[in-house]
Design a protein around this motif. Sequence first.
Motif, short mmCIF file in Angstrom:
data_model
loop_
_atom_site.label_atom_id
_atom_site.label_comp_id
_atom_site.label_asym_id
_atom_site.label_seq_id
_atom_site.Cartn_x
_atom_site.Cartn_y
_atom_site.Cartn_z
N GLU A 221 -4.82 -0.34 -4.79
CA GLU A 221 -4.68 -1.35 -5.40
C GLU A 221 -3.22 -1.73 -5.96
O GLU A 221 -2.73 -0.68 -6.60
CB GLU A 221 -5.63 -1.66 -6.42
CG GLU A 221 -5.66 -3.10 -7.07
CD GLU A 221 -6.67 -3.39 -8.11
OE1 GLU A 221 -6.53 -4.43 -8.95
OE2 GLU A 221 -7.69 -2.68 -8.04
N TYR A 222 -2.58 -2.71 -5.82
CA TYR A 222 -1.20 -3.10 -6.54
C TYR A 222 -1.13 -3.21 -7.75
O TYR A 222 -2.06 -4.28 -8.38
CB TYR A 222 -0.59 -4.23 -5.65
CG TYR A 222 0.65 -4.68 -5.89
CD1 TYR A 222 1.85 -3.77 -5.59
CD2 TYR A 222 0.91 -5.71 -6.56
CE1 TYR A 222 3.19 -3.95 -6.24
CE2 TYR A 222 2.23 -6.11 -7.03
CZ TYR A 222 3.28 -5.24 -6.71
OH TYR A 222 4.49 -5.76 -7.03
N ARG B 31 -7.32 2.62 -9.99
CA ARG B 31 -7.17 1.50 -9.09
C ARG B 31 -5.87 1.79 -8.55
O ARG B 31 -5.94 1.56 -6.96
CB ARG B 31 -6.95 0.34 -9.78
CG ARG B 31 -7.97 -0.07 -10.57
CD ARG B 31 -8.00 -1.65 -11.24
NE ARG B 31 -7.47 -1.69 -12.35
CZ ARG B 31 -6.07 -2.38 -12.35
NH1 ARG B 31 -5.77 -3.02 -11.37
NH2 ARG B 31 -5.42 -2.33 -13.59
N LYS C 258 0.61 -1.39 -0.13
CA LYS C 258 0.00 0.02 -0.16
C LYS C 258 0.80 1.28 -0.08
O LYS C 258 2.05 1.39 0.61
CB LYS C 258 -1.02 0.12 1.26
CG LYS C 258 -1.75 -1.17 1.48
CD LYS C 258 -2.99 -1.09 0.09
CE LYS C 258 -3.86 -2.40 0.59
NZ LYS C 258 -4.97 -2.35 -0.66
#
Length: 670
Positions: A648-649, A643, A576
């Motif tokens: 989001e990764y 995203r 994150k």
Amino acid sequence: MPNSSPSASHSSASSSSPEPGAPTHREEFFDFNPPSLIRPRSQPVPVPSAPLHFLDTHLSESLILKHVEVLPSMHVELFDGLVASFSEALDARSDSLFQIDGSLPYRTDTDTDAISISNMRKLGIEIPLTWIASSLVVHPSQPRLGGTLSWSGAPWDMRPYIIDEQYMSQDIALYVRHPRPEELGRFTGRNRDMVERLYRHTRQLTSSMIFCTDALPVLKDMSRLHGMKFPWRLDCQYSGASRPRSPPPDASDVPWTLPKVEGPRRSRRVRAHDASKCIPVSQDIGVLARSKDEYIPTCEDYIQKAWVTAVKVDATFVIFDCGNFIRMGIRHRERQTLFLSSLIDIRSCKDPAYGGLWTAFHVFAIADAVQRVRLIENSLLTKRKSTFDEPRRPSKRLKADDGAADMSSIDKTMAAYMDKFPVLAIFFRFDNLDSPAPLLLFEPDAEHRSHYGPTEYLKIIAYKRLGSGAVGDVYQAIIDPGNTPKASSKTSKKKVAKESEKDLPHRPFVLKIAPTDARARRLQHEVRIYKHLHDAGVSGIPSLLSFREALNTDLRVLMLSDAGRPLGQRMDSDRKIELSPKARVELKSILTAIHEAGVLHRDVRSWNIMEDESGRVRFTDFDRSSLRGKPGDYQAEQERLDRFIEGEYVDKDDIIGEDDVRRPRAARAP
């Protein structure tokens, strides 16, 4: 690799390619010579390429190789030292050390290229030898525990500096491996402590160059260098730039006799200096005229490459191996000398044979490391301030204009200032590097002369390696703050000492260096993208300062304003990255502007988004970008950014769209 016993250590290896009749006891093991490797006539002869990485000419002058001495008796003295130093241990544990289940794994394939020979070495007699050497030296009181050595591939951070091809490969070396936790727990306190100290301070024990069998003339030619001053290759004719460095300590207790090299011993007291301080000598630069099309590697190039690798990893032992013949080398740091053995035919050598010689090599490679660990730890206790310090940070007045629609005024000034000089001279000053002579960069396709005066080139100091990517390595740099020329010949009539130019030496910027032709084409493509975006008035990207090329090579260098550090460096263990509300808005706005200019970035991820100290974000790394994206690609890229902003990764997501890189045009790049 051994885990707990000799049988366990060889079971997997011997099952791969066993040879009947291999030795099973100490005497037979020591008398073992491998079979001959013969290249089939149908197999093409590999073609050599330049072995030197561009940084291999930029070691500090006090760390470069100055002498080569050939010691015909080196291999004999190594083996005699093994017998003398470890005879009691060898006699007491002969059966347990040298008893092999089945046979020694040693391939007899006809694959005679460098990579195949490297793999053969990694899977052959070297497997039991790593266990034997570890048992004798590192944990003699627990000889049946797993070994701490292995022949394995280079780690990722060394990849940019090695050659991996059919003619010559540096893909394997002898390493200290860190046992798994369950293995480490079986060691007693003293043995466990030594294993951990070795792994911490002396991870790589050899600099290994594995050649194809047809490279025998290269190994033979090394004898020619005996007693000569080594002709260290530089990028140009220049002197006076390098500062003294104190080399790591040499082990003093060795089982062989090294002759003294003429010349006084160097003092180990070295004054620390600031990387931002000026280069003391202003002089003409002589351009060495070389043609990359006519260049043929010599044994000097391979020796210089092996020495540089040994310096980078602080290894003592060097190996030159072409399958049927080897030369061993010992690096003496203080004397800046490489001691070479005679050329050894490992198929028929005697007194010692290959098995005994190679056992001695492994034992003393790790014994040297054990001795040097203590010296290294002692030197760390008294270590002075780092020799290379980062320059001071720029003053507030040098920061880019907030909200600027294009290049900031200071970036424009820097780009214009660089453009005044026909030559940019790059001095590398970090880690073991302190360029004796600079890397010379010219405008693409520009004519050059044989000499340039002090006012015709701009000195630049690269003082930190920031990382590497698909195109090449990235460095942080500054203009030499104390010895910057006032003007070039073509602008001598103009006033150049503007107030803003006086502050340029204190403003860091970025060098992006592509060392090969394929990477250079991609870098030139990135220059086109940056020019297109700047012309379209897109903000939120680094400023393009200059684009240059090295003479008669494929090396290209892109200079950009410093946009900060990648967001990927702030990623936590849950993958994150916390973004401020301002950064979220900026990222969406910048990508929208990039798309409106017709550019598809294609590789939006955390490591391609930069953030400076003020929290301002910028997109970078446009080497994969395209000017011919499809409508759906732009939408997909915007969704990926959304995203990413939401936490989001996305770093492992596929590249979006089609590649747009093409060969550079004949027109001159900016």
